[in-house]
Design a protein around this motif. Structure first.
Motif, PDB file in Angstrom:
ATOM      1  N   ASP A   1     -31.204   0.566  13.202  1.00  0.00           N
ATOM      2  CA  ASP A   1     -31.155  -0.783  13.760  1.00  0.00           C
ATOM      3  C   ASP A   1     -29.710  -1.066  14.177  1.00  0.00           C
ATOM      4  OD1 ASP A   1     -31.220  -3.400  14.396  1.00  0.00           O
ATOM      5  OD2 ASP A   1     -31.857  -4.122  12.410  1.00  0.00           O
TER       6      ASP A   1
ATOM      7  N   ALA B   1     -32.616   2.216  19.926  1.00  0.00           N
ATOM      8  CA  ALA B   1     -33.123   1.218  20.889  1.00  0.00           C
ATOM      9  C   ALA B   1     -32.158   0.992  22.047  1.00  0.00           C
ATOM     10  CB  ALA B   1     -33.451  -0.099  20.192  1.00  0.00           C
ATOM     11  N   LYS B   2     -31.491   2.049  22.474  1.00  0.00           N
ATOM     12  CA  LYS B   2     -30.606   1.929  23.639  1.00  0.00           C
ATOM     13  C   LYS B   2     -31.332   2.474  24.866  1.00  0.00           C
ATOM     14  CE  LYS B   2     -27.404   0.077  21.557  1.00  0.00           C
ATOM     15  NZ  LYS B   2     -26.971  -1.284  21.924  1.00  0.00           N
TER      16      LYS B   2
ATOM     17  N   THR C   1     -39.819   3.926  28.679  1.00  0.00           N
ATOM     18  CA  THR C   1     -39.003   4.294  27.521  1.00  0.00           C
ATOM     19  C   THR C   1     -37.624   4.780  27.957  1.00  0.00           C
ATOM     20  OG1 THR C   1     -40.160   6.404  27.628  1.00  0.00           O
ATOM     21  CG2 THR C   1     -40.880   4.849  25.948  1.00  0.00           C
TER      22      THR C   1
ATOM     23  N   ARG D   1     -33.517  -4.548  27.422  1.00  0.00           N
ATOM     24  CA  ARG D   1     -33.941  -4.706  26.031  1.00  0.00           C
ATOM     25  C   ARG D   1     -35.358  -4.144  25.844  1.00  0.00           C
ATOM     26  NH1 ARG D   1     -33.683  -9.987  25.552  1.00  0.00           N
ATOM     27  NH2 ARG D   1     -31.420  -9.851  25.897  1.00  0.00           N
TER      28      ARG D   1
ATOM     29  N   GLY E   1     -35.272  -0.391  25.830  1.00  0.00           N
ATOM     30  CA  GLY E   1     -34.691   0.086  24.577  1.00  0.00           C
ATOM     31  C   GLY E   1     -35.683  -0.010  23.431  1.00  0.00           C
ATOM     32  N   GLU E   2     -36.376  -1.149  23.363  1.00  0.00           N
ATOM     33  CA  GLU E   2     -37.337  -1.334  22.265  1.00  0.00           C
ATOM     34  C   GLU E   2     -38.505  -0.349  22.379  1.00  0.00           C
ATOM     35  OE1 GLU E   2     -38.199  -5.510  22.461  1.00  0.00           O
ATOM     36  OE2 GLU E   2     -36.261  -6.039  21.560  1.00  0.00           O
ATOM     37  N   ASN E   3     -38.977  -0.147  23.608  1.00  0.00           N
ATOM     38  CA  ASN E   3     -40.056   0.841  23.792  1.00  0.00           C
ATOM     39  C   ASN E   3     -39.598   2.240  23.381  1.00  0.00           C
ATOM     40  OD1 ASN E   3     -41.711  -1.126  24.760  1.00  0.00           O
ATOM     41  ND2 ASN E   3     -41.474  -0.598  26.932  1.00  0.00           N
TER      42      ASN E   3
ATOM     43  N   GLN F   1     -37.358   2.989  21.205  1.00  0.00           N
ATOM     44  CA  GLN F   1     -37.266   3.089  19.750  1.00  0.00           C
ATOM     45  C   GLN F   1     -38.656   3.241  19.130  1.00  0.00           C
ATOM     46  OE1 GLN F   1     -35.641  -0.279  17.522  1.00  0.00           O
ATOM     47  NE2 GLN F   1     -34.355   1.170  16.403  1.00  0.00           N
ATOM     48  N   LYS F   2     -39.636   2.520  19.710  1.00  0.00           N
ATOM     49  CA  LYS F   2     -41.004   2.639  19.201  1.00  0.00           C
ATOM     50  C   LYS F   2     -41.497   4.075  19.368  1.00  0.00           C
ATOM     51  CE  LYS F   2     -42.457  -1.968  20.203  1.00  0.00           C
ATOM     52  NZ  LYS F   2     -42.926  -2.700  21.395  1.00  0.00           N
TER      53      LYS F   2
END
Ligand code: ZN
Ligand code: ZN
Lengths: 141, 412
Positions: B204, B324-325, B344, B371, B374-376, B378-379
């Motif tokens: 995180d 998440a970058k 992604t 954002r 990045g979040e995708n 990380q998922k």
């Protein structure tokens, strides 16, 4: 008494912080009992590092035609030696499937002209170009 | 790792070590601060956890102990002073053979990363163990770049050893579909190859301290600097972004001195030095800190034979995704395995600086999209690119192999 001089740890080596009990008969440094083994026949303590190196040298000794087999039989059947080179290795002859020296005995074996190009001096790029400096490892957390 | 408990006796220990049931051999120094060492750690631990005990055979140096016992695992290091690569490789082969031959009745699984450890494991007669060949790169492709004088005949000999490895090993694992296809095109049997990508640790970014002297907005490139990494393309792209006067490019890099010097000179010649922040050979934690504050991570891999045929699994992409970058990367098969465009990550055609610059501009102008991507990412990393998931796949392969062994006890 001082602490054991051995390193421990799998990925991050650190000093063994147990108190040392005895000195290694080969290198003279002090180690804890966990990092010492009695050398059969001699009954003197040796550190794991020195034992490991002894075994490697005994391979090279074999190449030079030095017969170490009888001496080593005792050690190698002793599990304290942790699967060092047992006699069957020594009796099976050294393993050189890919090297025939200067005689090009088989087309698929490496000969001296193959080997020559791998001298350190003919290396064009830094072999560790991909490496990170110690403690500069992006890959590890 | 597992620690043996201290023995408080007056006599040195005897007979305390478990017989190794797993053998892992790598013609690499271990531990070492490079990607290969992380693989060795993760995979050897997976093997030894599976078999309950194990022996790791690697290269050493004067600093590293030649023999370590860590609980039910042992590490044996060949400390070879031999400067010639091929001679050193053959010495390593003898070292591996001696151990594999001795343990031929005890081992269940032997895992190797290169022909230097593989050929001797395969050569042991009457062995009871199964073999796994982990192909991250092929010496016949990598070595000619390192040793310019290699003849095609020598190369063919090395290729023949590799061929024996992928023909005779019971299973093959590799980090990307590209290298799997490469092996299949060479003649390897498709159904024994499993792709196991590189793993990362999910982090995180909000929990990480960004460096105090970090600029307000920056891109990051981290990793090594070989020509196939595409830094020249990235530099050229920076010349198109001069109008974004606040934007910096942070370079957390390592590599050979001449190469780093060359890149610095190149930056000067392109007049982009004031846009760059060099972080040379900084500790991993510092790289993480910089990555945490970056707007975008860039992986401008070049479209060259190495990246196209042998492939790789660019760890910088996986690490960025895990934090998440959003990653802007070259649209190459190896990258497409990790990133879906505008989902992604962001893919650009390789070797096109203006396209790279445009992509950077678009993403910077749309922070919400940034954002989301990045979040995708990380998922996706959490779902399929953690070390826990990749080593579970490997353990599954070991399980299959030992099941085959039980079913057919007379088969080596
Ligand atoms: Zn010693
Ligand atoms: Zn100790």
């Amino acid at each position: 008494m001082e602490n054991c001089n051995m390193k421990r740890g799998f990925f991050f080596l650190r000093d063994c912080d147990y108190p040392a009990h005895q000195s290694c008969s080969s290198c003279g440094k002090s180690f804890c009992n966990e990092h010492l083994r009695l050398k059969p026949g001699i009954s003197a303590p040796f550190c794991l590092d020195c034992l490991g190196k002894t075994m490697q040298q005994s391979i090279q000794g074999k190449d030079k035609g030095v017969s170490t087999r009888d001496n080593y039989d005792d050690y190698y059947y002793d599990t304290a030696w942790c699967y060092g080179y047992r006699s069957n290795y020594y009796s099976s002859g050294s393993y050189k499937p890919w090297y025939f020296g200067s005689v090009n005995a088989d087309d698929s074996d490496f000969n001296d002209s193959d080997i020559r190009v791998f001298d350190a001096a003919s290396e064009s790029d830094d072999p560790d170009a991909e490496a990170f400096d110690p403690e500069a490892n992006v890959f590890d957390s | 790792m597992i620690e043996a408990s201290q023995q408080v006796t007056n006599k040195p220990a005897e007979n305390i070590t478990a017989t190794p049931k797993g053998l892992y051999a790598a013609f690499d120094t271990f531990p070492a601060p490079k990607g290969a060492a992380v693989h060795i750690r993760e995979f050897a631990q997976t093997l030894f956890t599976y078999t309950g005990s194990g022996l790791l055979l690697v290269l050493g140096d004067e600093e590293l102990p030649s023999w370590q016992i860590e609980g039910s695992m042992q590490i044996r290091r060949l400390a070879s002073g031999e400067p010639n690569y091929l001679k050193r490789a053959m010495q390593f082969g003898e070292f591996v053979y001696a151990h594999a031959e001795m343990l031929r009745n005890d081992l269940q699984i032997a895992h190797f990363r290169d022909p230097w450890g593989g050929i001797p494991m395969l050569d042991v007669k009457n062995r009871s163990y199964k073999t796994v060949y982990e192909v991250n790169s092929l010496p016949s492709i990598e070595l000619p770049a390192r040793y310019g004088n290699i003849s095609s005949r020598t190369c063919a000999k090395i290729r023949r050893l590799e061929q024996r490895c992928w023909e005779e090993a019971d299973r093959i694992i590799c980090p990307s579909q590209v290298i799997r296809n490469c092996l299949i095109s060479l003649g390897a049997s498709a159904d024994k190859i499993t792709v196991i990508p590189n793993g990362a640790h999910i982090i995180d970014a909000a929990q990480i301290d960004i460096p105090a002297d970090a600029p307000g907005q920056y891109l990051i490139y981290f990793g090594a600097v070989q020509s196939w990494q595409g830094l020249e393309v990235l530099f050229k792209a920076m010349t198109f972004l001069r109008d974004l006067s606040e934007l910096k490019l942070v370079l957390c890099v390592s590599g050979s001195k001449p190469r780093l010097k060359y890149l610095q000179k190149l930056a000067a010649r392109m007049s982009i030095e004031h846009q760059l922040i060099w972080q040379m050979k900084v500790p991993q934690i510092v790289v993480s800190n910089w990555l945490a504050g970056a707007a975008i991570s860039v992986a401008p891999l070049v479209e060259c034979a190495r990246n196209l045929t042998q492939g790789c699994c660019p760890i910088k992409i996986v690490e960025s995704m895990a934090m998440a970058k959003p990653v802007i990367a070259s649209d190459l098969p190896v990258v497409r395995e990790l990133i879906d465009h505008n989902d992604t990550g962001w893919l650009i055609r390789p070797d096109r600086p203006s396209e790279l610059a445009r992509a950077i501009r678009i993403l910077l102008a749309h922070p919400d999209e940034c954002r989301r991507i990045g979040e995708n990412a990380q998922k996706k990393a959490a779902a399929s690119l953690t070390w826990a998931t990749v080593t579970a796949t490997l353990a599954g392969i070991y399980r299959q192999l030992t099941a085959e062994n039980l079913a057919d006890p007379f088969q080596p």
